[in-house]
Scaffold this motif. Structure first.
Motif: not given
Length: 304
Positions: A10-12, A14-18, A21, A38, A40, A294
């Motif tokens: 798991q990576a991020a 943006s603030p809400s986009m997990k 990876r 990635d 998403a 990330a």
């Protein structure tokens, strides 16, 4: 034989986009020219007012970004002045070359009503192309050939495989496919490329009596012809090609030369990259080297 199994982490972005990876991985940094991958989503129940999914302007060098959507819609804007909406089944192919900046925003609530799911890969450029002028192209589904057989559907995103070709511009030998298998369908990998693998987007497959679930990438040695059987309805992304040699990666920068990475870092820090003209009010600052952003390490690491 099966060379390695890569578990998505798991990576991020943006603030809400997990995201999940897949590449780069410490034991397998590249597959052919593919240096980054990635997955998403799927993201459901996206608030209308939520801009936290947006990826604000940021830079790239030495690579091509390849965006492919399963569901939803995204708006790309870049420093060339391009503004392009990408929809499911289309390909956005942006070549950074000597330098580009872009943003990825999710601006149409109606287009996101069914959720969002996409895969983005980075393709490293050959040394002679690393300082090429940046460019962008969008390819519609009608430009991407589809092959069907009993229990099999596949679309060629780029390159050549299984006798399929398209007009997506590439600068090194590679293949990239979206494959959907019905339960119990069997499939293989193209033999004409020396490095090959597939990522399980959803479903599961069986290989040599072992079951592999979604979220795993399987990579194979040259000359092996694996028989992949779908244990259930399954979606795969196949990719690979010919290796390009050692590459360094730090944040959003890729290069065959470590000093070029350092130059790009300084150029972004000093504002020498152009921002997208219709999205230039905010931008992603250069990460602190100690922050381990990330997809990168504190110092450029060779990828080969």
């Amino acid at each position: 034989m099966l060379d390695i199994v890569i578990e998505a982490r798991q990576a991020a972005i943006s603030p809400s986009m997990k995201v999940k990876r897949i590449l780069p991985f410490r034991l397998r940094r590249m597959i052919g020219p593919f240096i980054f991958m990635d997955h998403a989503g799927p993201v459901a129940n996206i608030p209308v007012e939520d801009k936290a999914l947006d990826v604000i302007p940021h830079p790239h060098i030495g690579l091509s970004t390849v965006s492919y959507l399963f569901d939803g819609q995204m708006t790309h804007r870049d420093s060339l002045g391009v503004e392009q909406i990408i929809r499911p089944g289309e390909v956005n192919w942006m070549t950074a070359g000597k330098g580009i900046s872009h943003s990825e925003r999710f601006e149409d609530p109606a287009a996101l009503a069914g959720g969002l799911e996409m895969v983005q890969t980075w393709v490293a450029l050959p040394e002679k192309e690393e300082e090429a002028d940046p460019s962008f192209a969008n390819y519609t589904p009608e430009e991407l050939p589809v092959f069907t057989d009993t229990g099999i559907w596949m679309r060629l995103i780029a390159g050549d495989a299984f006798g399929l070709k398209n007009d997506v511009k590439t600068v090194s030998p590679l293949f990239y496919l979206h494959v959907v298998l019905q339960k119990d369908a069997t499939f293989g990998l193209p033999k004409e490329h020396s490095e090959r693998g597939f990522y399980i987007v959803k479903g599961s497959v069986e290989l040599s009596d072992v079951t592999y679930p979604a979220g795993q990438m399987l990579v194979f040695t040259k000359g092996v012809d694996p028989v992949i059987r779908a244990k259930e309805n399954t979606t795969l992304m196949l990719l690979g090609g010919e290796p390009l040699g050692e590459r360094f990666i730090w944040w959003n920068f890729v290069s065959s030369r470590k000093e070029r990475i350092e130059q790009a870092k300084e150029d972004w820090k000093q504002g020498r990259f152009i921002l997208p003209p219709t999205d230039d009010k905010i931008f992603t600052p250069l990460p602190d080297d100690k922050s381990r952003p990330a997809g990168s390490s504190p110092e450029p690491q060779p990828l080969s």
